[in-house]
Design a protein around this motif. Sequence first.
Motif, short mmCIF file in Angstrom:
data_model
loop_
_atom_site.label_atom_id
_atom_site.label_comp_id
_atom_site.label_asym_id
_atom_site.label_seq_id
_atom_site.Cartn_x
_atom_site.Cartn_y
_atom_site.Cartn_z
N THR A 178 3.44 0.28 -6.86
CA THR A 178 3.78 0.01 -8.07
C THR A 178 3.66 -1.40 -8.77
O THR A 178 3.70 -1.91 -9.62
CB THR A 178 5.51 -0.02 -8.27
OG1 THR A 178 6.22 -0.80 -7.28
CG2 THR A 178 5.78 1.48 -8.32
N ASP A 222 11.31 -2.12 -1.65
CA ASP A 222 11.87 -0.54 -2.10
C ASP A 222 13.22 -0.21 -1.71
O ASP A 222 13.26 -0.01 -0.59
CB ASP A 222 10.94 0.29 -1.69
CG ASP A 222 10.97 1.54 -2.33
OD1 ASP A 222 11.88 1.95 -2.87
OD2 ASP A 222 10.09 2.68 -2.28
N ARG A 229 8.41 0.92 -12.05
CA ARG A 229 8.07 2.27 -11.93
C ARG A 229 6.91 2.91 -11.98
O ARG A 229 6.85 4.20 -11.88
CB ARG A 229 9.45 2.73 -12.89
CG ARG A 229 10.67 2.60 -12.84
CD ARG A 229 11.33 3.21 -11.39
NE ARG A 229 12.69 3.06 -11.13
CZ ARG A 229 13.28 3.43 -10.00
NH1 ARG A 229 12.60 3.31 -8.82
NH2 ARG A 229 14.64 3.26 -9.76
N THR A 233 3.40 3.80 -11.06
CA THR A 233 2.85 3.89 -9.69
C THR A 233 1.12 3.81 -9.92
O THR A 233 0.82 4.25 -10.66
CB THR A 233 2.98 5.12 -8.75
OG1 THR A 233 2.63 4.87 -7.70
CG2 THR A 233 2.78 6.21 -9.37
N ARG A 256 -0.69 3.98 -6.70
CA ARG A 256 -1.12 4.58 -5.52
C ARG A 256 -1.65 6.09 -5.51
O ARG A 256 -2.61 6.22 -5.01
CB ARG A 256 -0.03 4.42 -4.29
CG ARG A 256 -0.55 5.15 -3.26
CD ARG A 256 0.64 4.87 -2.08
NE ARG A 256 0.71 3.18 -1.55
CZ ARG A 256 1.51 3.18 -0.61
NH1 ARG A 256 2.13 3.98 -0.14
NH2 ARG A 256 1.52 1.65 -0.25
N ALA A 313 3.58 12.12 -6.75
CA ALA A 313 4.53 11.38 -7.69
C ALA A 313 6.06 12.16 -7.98
O ALA A 313 7.02 11.64 -7.95
CB ALA A 313 4.03 10.70 -8.88
N THR A 317 6.04 9.07 0.78
CA THR A 317 5.38 7.95 -0.06
C THR A 317 4.36 7.15 0.76
O THR A 317 3.82 6.27 0.30
CB THR A 317 6.36 7.21 -0.66
OG1 THR A 317 7.33 6.49 0.32
CG2 THR A 317 7.27 7.71 -1.73
#
Length: 651
Positions: free
Chosen positions: A209, A336, A400, A402, A404, A412, A617
């Motif tokens: 993020t 996180d 929030r 992302t 990646r 996601a 994740t």
Amino acid sequence: MSTPTVDLGARYALRATGLLRTFNQLGVLQPADVHVAARLGAVAGEADDRVLLALALAVRAVRHGSVVLRLAEVPVTVVPEDVEDTGEVGGADLPWPEPGEWLEAVRRSRVTTDHDAAGALGVRDLGDGSGRPLHLADGGVWLDRYWRQERAVAEDLSARAGVVPAVDPARVAAVLARLWPGSDPDDQRHAAAVCLLSGVAVLGGGPGTGKTTTVARLVAALRALGEPGPPPRIALAAPTGKAAARLTEAVGTAVRDAPAGVFDPADAAFLGSLQASTLHRLLGMRPGSVRARYDAGHRLPHDVVIVDEASMVGLGVVARLLAALRPSARLVLVGDPDQLASVEVGAVLADLAAPAASRERAPHLLRRLAIAVPHDVPAPGAVPDAEERTTVADGVVLLRTTHRFAAGGGIADLAQAVRAGDAERTLAVLRGGDPAVRFHEVAEDEAVTGAALEAVRADVLAASRAVIEAAAAGDAVAALAALDSHRVLCAHRRGFRGVSHWAALAHRWSVEEVGVVPRPDGRYVGLPVLVTSNDPVLGVFNGDSGVVLERAGELVVALGRGDGPRSVPLSRLAEVETLHAMSVHRSQGSQFAAVSVLAAPAVSPLATREMLYTAITRARRHVRVIGSADAVAAAVERPLARATGLAARLR
């Protein structure tokens, strides 16, 4: 034929009696838990088995990361140690005391300070407990040390949060407009503004993020806002050497990859001069010593301390850090809050983020934010003239968006469903056919075979072949890239869903199928290894991964770094292990192209939302989950059973 000997003293407290003996033999208590409880009971003249059991379980709770033991929840949250390690249930019914009578026995005991008579948690915190080993409040018991630490952390954070930094929001607006140009809403710019205008800030967000990008530009903003005076003294820190090295590299990468004009030469020079350190090194803590160079009597010289991977920082280290910070120093915790908590006691980052979800920011902070980032925060309506006191929750901001994995893609969507605790939605995403997500449903009592096993085997072998071929050619860059192309992640260490089993299986596949011939010591060119101890002299840290290569007849380990691989003689590394599978805990802070996740059984205490979220994740492109639907649902619906009182104190 000789009979193998068993060290009974390693598992059983041989002199224990009563409930302590029973729960030790059932595998709930370790000998150390029993001995501490028995000793404290003997000193205080306490002979009630129920009280001694509560003492022992409070010691056990700390070993498992909890600060407080909720007596009414013990039959649900406390299981034998073997279950936590393997996920396999022995089926024994545990003879817990009757909850009401148990609580009253603890309340009346001479080992307990009862805070319930003094009112709400925040009020009764004022007492020091008269030196008794247990504190009782709201049906929970704390060991004295952790009661005091938690109280000190809550009081210090609340005091720091109440001091609003003396910075002009109009100047903040000008600086942030350069670092984040444009008029479209930007959550990173908004997050930086919250950090700049708060005495204590929590910069949270999931993987990818942009937390590190935000940190780099936040530091540049702090430098610019300090002009024309000297630049602020800023410390970058992380809980481990590996995380500190990654933070330094990531900040440098953020500067190099930024669009032209974002960082001016002074920003780049200032950021380039910063080297992240471990929190222990920052505080001057030496291995094996309880003393630190910096403490309440000798404060850190820094104006701002920024701590990355803060989800991995335990209560004790946070308490030491806060004691060492000057009263005027600002603190920014980055991480996180949905990830697994520290292996140490507490869940500080999650506790700090929790109260923010249920309240709006203070009106006076909203007014300042509307000036600092007008494109991200609308001007508030009419509010009372009286200034509200700023709390820790006002400084919490979550990213929030992302970068990646694809927004709206399978990974996601899966991460969002897990984070929201929505088991039905999680299973729907897993079964939905998205190419980035695959679910192999395997019953709890069945071994992983058939299509699931073949899928993992194919990915392990593809990665191993690529690693070995690149290593044989001496190409460290390609070998390290191949190493991170796939990883098997397990919640447990042992058992048929654990790291030991899958690491051995993957190693056998690699040796037999790829055709390498290991040396007598089991090592070979292309062997993936995991470093398990720190060596600051070599610049190698616990958790670093690498690949064995041969250079001039000597085996070396190529380790990945932001500025390119570096090689260390294998003989110089004190502790390494082969890396074919790893625990989810060890994977924190890492990312891989694809992951195969062995879900913890539904009955396992490790089947938690944070465990599953952290595992899935780690992937950039593909996630494979292996387990039963019940195991996935149980994990999603079960938040981490780590009990603390910090969030309640902060409220």
